[in-house]
Scaffold this motif. Sequence first.
Motif, PDB file in Angstrom:
ATOM      1  N   SER A 131       5.876  -4.631 -15.461  1.00 33.55           N
ATOM      2  CA  SER A 131       5.510  -3.400 -14.748  1.00 33.55           C
ATOM      3  C   SER A 131       4.426  -2.636 -15.487  1.00 33.55           C
ATOM      4  CB  SER A 131       6.742  -2.510 -14.564  1.00 33.55           C
ATOM      5  OG  SER A 131       7.712  -3.152 -13.774  1.00 33.55           O
ATOM      6  N   ASP A 132       4.555  -2.534 -16.802  1.00 30.40           N
ATOM      7  CA  ASP A 132       3.569  -1.792 -17.590  1.00 30.40           C
ATOM      8  C   ASP A 132       2.183  -2.414 -17.453  1.00 30.40           C
ATOM      9  OD1 ASP A 132       5.595  -0.129 -18.411  1.00 30.40           O
ATOM     10  OD2 ASP A 132       5.786  -1.008 -20.416  1.00 30.40           O
ATOM     11  N   GLN A 134       0.909  -4.061 -14.843  1.00 25.82           N
ATOM     12  CA  GLN A 134       0.325  -3.804 -13.531  1.00 25.82           C
ATOM     13  C   GLN A 134       0.067  -2.319 -13.290  1.00 25.82           C
ATOM     14  OE1 GLN A 134      -0.784  -6.278 -11.692  1.00 25.82           O
ATOM     15  NE2 GLN A 134       0.020  -7.660 -13.258  1.00 25.82           N
ATOM     16  N   GLU A 135       0.814  -1.467 -13.944  1.00 21.19           N
ATOM     17  CA  GLU A 135       0.676  -0.030 -13.740  1.00 21.19           C
ATOM     18  C   GLU A 135      -0.338   0.620 -14.682  1.00 21.19           C
ATOM     19  OE1 GLU A 135       2.272   2.133 -11.595  1.00 21.19           O
ATOM     20  OE2 GLU A 135       3.341   0.533 -10.542  1.00 21.19           O
ATOM     21  N   ASN A 137      -3.497   0.769 -15.199  1.00 24.13           N
ATOM     22  CA  ASN A 137      -4.723   1.433 -14.756  1.00 24.13           C
ATOM     23  C   ASN A 137      -4.505   2.461 -13.655  1.00 24.13           C
ATOM     24  OD1 ASN A 137      -6.355  -0.078 -16.546  1.00 24.13           O
ATOM     25  ND2 ASN A 137      -6.356  -1.802 -15.120  1.00 24.13           N
ATOM     26  N   ARG A 138      -3.267   2.733 -13.319  1.00 28.88           N
ATOM     27  CA  ARG A 138      -2.987   3.720 -12.284  1.00 28.88           C
ATOM     28  C   ARG A 138      -3.022   5.128 -12.882  1.00 28.88           C
ATOM     29  NH1 ARG A 138      -1.172   1.790  -7.621  1.00 28.88           N
ATOM     30  NH2 ARG A 138      -0.134   3.743  -7.118  1.00 28.88           N
ATOM     31  N   PRO A 139      -3.424   6.146 -12.112  1.00 25.03           N
ATOM     32  CA  PRO A 139      -3.522   7.502 -12.664  1.00 25.03           C
ATOM     33  C   PRO A 139      -2.176   8.068 -13.114  1.00 25.03           C
ATOM     34  CG  PRO A 139      -3.864   7.481 -10.274  1.00 25.03           C
ATOM     35  CD  PRO A 139      -3.898   6.069 -10.719  1.00 25.03           C
ATOM     36  N   ALA A 140      -1.107   7.656 -12.448  1.00 27.14           N
ATOM     37  CA  ALA A 140       0.231   8.109 -12.848  1.00 27.14           C
ATOM     38  C   ALA A 140       1.141   6.887 -12.875  1.00 27.14           C
ATOM     39  CB  ALA A 140       0.764   9.162 -11.871  1.00 27.14           C
ATOM     40  N   PRO A 141       1.087   6.104 -13.945  1.00 30.64           N
ATOM     41  CA  PRO A 141       1.821   4.836 -13.997  1.00 30.64           C
ATOM     42  C   PRO A 141       3.324   5.012 -13.829  1.00 30.64           C
ATOM     43  CG  PRO A 141       0.256   5.011 -15.805  1.00 30.64           C
ATOM     44  CD  PRO A 141       0.343   6.359 -15.180  1.00 30.64           C
ATOM     45  N   TRP A 142       3.895   4.123 -13.018  1.00 33.00           N
ATOM     46  CA  TRP A 142       5.345   4.065 -12.870  1.00 33.00           C
ATOM     47  C   TRP A 142       5.915   3.222 -13.993  1.00 33.00           C
ATOM     48  CZ3 TRP A 142       8.785   0.014 -12.281  1.00 33.00           C
ATOM     49  CH2 TRP A 142      10.082   0.349 -11.856  1.00 33.00           C
TER      50      TRP A 142
END
Length: 209
Positions: A131-132, A134-135, A137-142
């Motif tokens: 999960s880390d 794939q998340e 580059n997201r602005p608010a990583p899950w």
Amino acid sequence: MYVPRAFAVDDIKILHQQMQASPLPVLVTHASQGLLASHVPMLLNPDEGPCGTLYGHLARANPHWQDLAQGTEALVIFAGEQAYISPTFYPGKADHGKAVPTWNYLAVHAYGMAEVFDDAERLLALVSRLSDRQEANRPAPWAVSDAPADYVDSMLKAIVGFRLPITRLQGKRKLSQNRDARDQAGVRQGLLANPNPQDHALAHLMVKE
């Protein structure tokens, strides 16, 4: 995989880069249940073993993990960019007409025998890393820790993890290396004229060959 010498890739760093750029490979086995294939997100540890080690998980309801548990050899297919190559791309076609369609593509095949595991701590570490990644580059990583602990525990009971030390790697980069320089330039130009981003990616890779 059939790999003519002109298209073969032996550099393990390049192979690992292609694998890491293809995060949803296909896991294939042929054992007691016949031929099975599953699309599975995987993590590569390039420093674990001579060829690296893959980590992933399957749904417990998916019988594929049972074949892994039997110790059968597994094949993991990492597909990269691909594009149709039209004979019209070749300037040489106007001279002699000796041209047929083909396909350019990148692929890596990894082989090995997996061990399966289902202890919660190890599974939690695995799904957290997946999960880390794939998340990132997201602005608010899950994060897995965002979900209720009891819910995560129930999800972990529904999966089986595997560790697959790679014993053999095959790499193929089919980028018109068997054509002369004029035809290679025509292929690059033809790919860049197409709107598909994969075609453009392949054209740029040809420049690096």
